[in-house]
Write a protein that holds these residues in place. Sequence first.
Motif, mmCIF file in Angstrom:
data_model
loop_
_atom_site.group_PDB
_atom_site.id
_atom_site.type_symbol
_atom_site.label_atom_id
_atom_site.label_comp_id
_atom_site.label_asym_id
_atom_site.label_seq_id
_atom_site.Cartn_x
_atom_site.Cartn_y
_atom_site.Cartn_z
ATOM 1 N N MET A 1 -5.866 -23.194 -2.101
ATOM 2 C CA MET A 1 -5.699 -23.911 -3.394
ATOM 3 C C MET A 1 -6.771 -23.666 -3.992
ATOM 4 O O MET A 1 -6.917 -23.295 -5.372
ATOM 5 C CB MET A 1 -5.198 -25.258 -3.364
ATOM 6 C CG MET A 1 -3.930 -25.640 -2.904
ATOM 7 S SD MET A 1 -2.908 -25.143 -4.036
ATOM 8 C CE MET A 1 -1.167 -25.762 -3.069
ATOM 9 N N GLN A 2 -7.897 -23.663 -3.314
ATOM 10 C CA GLN A 2 -9.274 -23.425 -3.943
ATOM 11 C C GLN A 2 -9.389 -21.835 -4.544
ATOM 12 O O GLN A 2 -9.960 -21.529 -5.395
ATOM 13 C CB GLN A 2 -10.460 -23.468 -2.805
ATOM 14 C CG GLN A 2 -10.914 -25.332 -2.858
ATOM 15 C CD GLN A 2 -11.685 -25.450 -1.512
ATOM 16 O OE1 GLN A 2 -11.881 -24.489 -0.787
ATOM 17 N NE2 GLN A 2 -12.399 -26.539 -1.678
ATOM 18 N N GLN A 3 -8.812 -21.119 -3.782
ATOM 19 C CA GLN A 3 -8.964 -19.583 -4.148
ATOM 20 C C GLN A 3 -7.992 -19.376 -5.360
ATOM 21 O O GLN A 3 -8.184 -18.675 -6.313
ATOM 22 C CB GLN A 3 -8.531 -18.659 -3.035
ATOM 23 C CG GLN A 3 -9.191 -18.738 -1.885
ATOM 24 C CD GLN A 3 -9.145 -17.619 -0.596
ATOM 25 O OE1 GLN A 3 -9.029 -16.614 -0.635
ATOM 26 N NE2 GLN A 3 -8.450 -18.466 0.492
ATOM 27 N N VAL A 4 -6.872 -20.293 -5.502
ATOM 28 C CA VAL A 4 -6.196 -20.055 -6.749
ATOM 29 C C VAL A 4 -6.653 -20.576 -7.783
ATOM 30 O O VAL A 4 -6.750 -19.924 -8.905
ATOM 31 C CB VAL A 4 -4.909 -21.003 -6.702
ATOM 32 C CG1 VAL A 4 -3.845 -20.995 -7.808
ATOM 33 C CG2 VAL A 4 -3.971 -20.227 -5.289
ATOM 34 N N LEU A 5 -7.659 -21.771 -7.681
ATOM 35 C CA LEU A 5 -8.359 -22.072 -8.687
ATOM 36 C C LEU A 5 -9.568 -21.137 -9.128
ATOM 37 O O LEU A 5 -9.682 -20.947 -10.365
ATOM 38 C CB LEU A 5 -9.153 -23.495 -8.482
ATOM 39 C CG LEU A 5 -8.184 -24.761 -8.118
ATOM 40 C CD1 LEU A 5 -9.044 -25.944 -7.667
ATOM 41 C CD2 LEU A 5 -7.861 -24.931 -9.407
ATOM 42 N N VAL A 6 -10.011 -20.428 -8.165
ATOM 43 C CA VAL A 6 -10.956 -19.389 -8.388
ATOM 44 C C VAL A 6 -10.187 -18.599 -9.162
ATOM 45 O O VAL A 6 -10.725 -17.810 -10.248
ATOM 46 C CB VAL A 6 -11.810 -18.718 -7.408
ATOM 47 C CG1 VAL A 6 -12.569 -17.534 -7.795
ATOM 48 C CG2 VAL A 6 -12.572 -19.744 -6.701
ATOM 49 N N ALA A 7 -9.191 -18.094 -8.964
ATOM 50 C CA ALA A 7 -8.355 -16.885 -9.808
ATOM 51 C C ALA A 7 -7.941 -17.144 -11.243
ATOM 52 O O ALA A 7 -7.843 -16.166 -11.787
ATOM 53 C CB ALA A 7 -7.072 -16.563 -8.829
ATOM 54 N N ARG B 1 -6.885 -11.048 -1.825
ATOM 55 C CA ARG B 1 -7.076 -12.143 -0.660
ATOM 56 C C ARG B 1 -5.832 -12.680 0.266
ATOM 57 O O ARG B 1 -6.086 -13.339 1.076
ATOM 58 C CB ARG B 1 -7.712 -13.388 -1.241
ATOM 59 C CG ARG B 1 -8.970 -13.171 -2.131
ATOM 60 C CD ARG B 1 -10.081 -12.959 -1.180
ATOM 61 N NE ARG B 1 -10.500 -14.084 -0.316
ATOM 62 C CZ ARG B 1 -11.387 -13.927 0.523
ATOM 63 N NH1 ARG B 1 -12.047 -13.107 0.665
ATOM 64 N NH2 ARG B 1 -11.457 -15.341 0.987
ATOM 65 N N ARG B 2 -4.512 -11.732 -0.049
ATOM 66 C CA ARG B 2 -3.517 -12.100 0.823
ATOM 67 C C ARG B 2 -2.977 -13.507 0.655
ATOM 68 O O ARG B 2 -2.319 -14.053 1.483
ATOM 69 C CB ARG B 2 -3.556 -11.451 2.094
ATOM 70 C CG ARG B 2 -3.925 -9.951 2.130
ATOM 71 C CD ARG B 2 -3.905 -9.318 3.770
ATOM 72 N NE ARG B 2 -4.434 -8.001 3.819
ATOM 73 C CZ ARG B 2 -4.427 -7.346 4.917
ATOM 74 N NH1 ARG B 2 -4.119 -8.097 6.129
ATOM 75 N NH2 ARG B 2 -4.631 -6.022 4.960
ATOM 76 N N LEU B 3 -3.158 -13.936 -0.575
ATOM 77 C CA LEU B 3 -2.688 -15.302 -0.939
ATOM 78 C C LEU B 3 -0.912 -15.382 -0.872
ATOM 79 O O LEU B 3 -0.287 -16.017 -0.521
ATOM 80 C CB LEU B 3 -3.250 -15.946 -1.763
ATOM 81 C CG LEU B 3 -4.670 -16.149 -1.821
ATOM 82 C CD1 LEU B 3 -5.086 -17.081 -2.995
ATOM 83 C CD2 LEU B 3 -5.142 -16.778 -0.640
ATOM 84 N N PHE B 4 -0.534 -14.172 -1.298
ATOM 85 C CA PHE B 4 0.908 -13.946 -1.427
ATOM 86 C C PHE B 4 1.145 -12.626 -1.342
ATOM 87 O O PHE B 4 0.270 -11.678 -1.498
ATOM 88 C CB PHE B 4 1.442 -14.692 -2.624
ATOM 89 C CG PHE B 4 0.786 -14.029 -3.938
ATOM 90 C CD1 PHE B 4 0.807 -12.972 -4.499
ATOM 91 C CD2 PHE B 4 0.042 -15.070 -4.429
ATOM 92 C CE1 PHE B 4 0.237 -12.708 -5.674
ATOM 93 C CE2 PHE B 4 -0.750 -14.662 -5.631
ATOM 94 C CZ PHE B 4 -0.552 -13.301 -6.335
ATOM 95 N N GLY B 5 2.656 -12.260 -1.353
ATOM 96 C CA GLY B 5 2.798 -10.675 -1.142
ATOM 97 C C GLY B 5 3.179 -10.295 -2.656
ATOM 98 O O GLY B 5 3.115 -11.044 -3.597
ATOM 99 N N TRP B 6 3.251 -8.777 -2.705
ATOM 100 C CA TRP B 6 3.594 -8.261 -4.140
ATOM 101 C C TRP B 6 4.868 -8.425 -4.609
ATOM 102 O O TRP B 6 5.198 -8.291 -5.645
ATOM 103 C CB TRP B 6 3.198 -6.669 -3.992
ATOM 104 C CG TRP B 6 4.223 -5.968 -3.043
ATOM 105 C CD1 TRP B 6 3.745 -5.634 -1.548
ATOM 106 C CD2 TRP B 6 5.346 -5.602 -3.034
ATOM 107 N NE1 TRP B 6 4.694 -5.148 -0.981
ATOM 108 C CE2 TRP B 6 5.628 -5.004 -1.842
ATOM 109 C CE3 TRP B 6 6.173 -5.434 -4.063
ATOM 110 C CZ2 TRP B 6 6.854 -4.340 -1.639
ATOM 111 C CZ3 TRP B 6 7.534 -4.935 -4.007
ATOM 112 C CH2 TRP B 6 7.740 -4.328 -2.505
ATOM 113 N N HIS B 7 5.873 -8.900 -3.579
ATOM 114 C CA HIS B 7 7.433 -8.855 -4.165
ATOM 115 C C HIS B 7 7.610 -9.631 -5.213
ATOM 116 O O HIS B 7 8.319 -9.037 -6.210
ATOM 117 C CB HIS B 7 8.036 -9.231 -2.767
ATOM 118 C CG HIS B 7 7.826 -8.699 -1.765
ATOM 119 N ND1 HIS B 7 6.565 -9.081 -0.586
ATOM 120 C CD2 HIS B 7 8.491 -7.541 -0.937
ATOM 121 C CE1 HIS B 7 6.575 -8.150 0.272
ATOM 122 N NE2 HIS B 7 7.547 -7.346 0.186
#
Length: 343
Positions: A21-27, A219-225
């Motif tokens: 979640m912290q990386q999502v906030l940064v994004a 950061r591989r928080l999710f895939g590209w699909h």
Amino acid sequence: MALPRITSPHATGSNRTRRIMQQVLVATLPGLLTLTWLYGFAPLINLLLASAMALGLEAAVLRLRQRPVGFFLNDCSALVTAVLLALALPPQSPWWLTLTACGFAILFGKHVYGGLGQNPFNPAMVGYVVALVSFPVEMTAWPVPHVVGLTEGIQHTFGIASLPDGWSQATALDALKTNRSLTMDELRAQNMAFGHLGSRGAEWVNLAFLVGGLFMLRRRLFGWHAPAGMLGALFVMSLLFWNGADSDSNGSPLFHLLSGATMLGAFFIVTDPVSGATSNQGRLIFGTGVGILVYVIRAWGGYPDGVAFAVLLMNLAAPAIDYFSRPRTYGHRKAERGFKVGG
């Protein structure tokens, strides 16, 4: 002789959900900074109101449910919901609109189903759709890009000072829906060719969210699909029904990719691991469905943008997508699809 102390092989790292979640906030920072560049303090005021409401309501509900408040607040999921919702709302939204949308997101998008990990719908989109259906005038009042000072922003948000004349204008998607007789060149001449942000500027916001999405992919928080499915389907649909830049048209592929909440939806909404599909094939189908529905709503529906509606509709379809896209378990034959009739 003392025996060596043996400990269980439990993970000792920090909370994984909190780190994600912290990386999502940064994004979200590139998009937030671009909105701030266009509108000054207005988006920041939305963000502060939504965050305070989400965290306060989350704490109150957790206390009522007799859950550890500090532990669940620490995962930052409520804060992410608030930030995504604040970024989707128009700048200079009335304070009550932001609080209402955020309240519905936390209560009816999350806790009514049992909390994080059990919600079938994306909470931020639940709050957004409730606000859009209930208060369509306020939700479609996107201002002309201009820098708003802190004092001016607070006065407008809380109704202390009235908004100036000519403060808002039709968005590009509004103009495309209501001015089908105009060519794209004529729309550009009216400063309405790009963006849900009033006039020019939305393409920069979409590109900023694209940068944040690529960061999360890196950061591989999710895939590209899921993102690829949504953007690819939106591109193909807009290409198929595009009549050309100088004729009556539903908009070019580039127009649709850089307008509305396209990039925010593709990288921050459809990638939700809870309310979306679970397998890679399922995520691709899920994203494709969102992209098709976004175009259908934009071109022929009653609302200028359809990201929120498309996501919620595909959330309903996620269990069926998971059922028909289950990967084969190693060492077992592929499971049969379909339903048995009878005994």
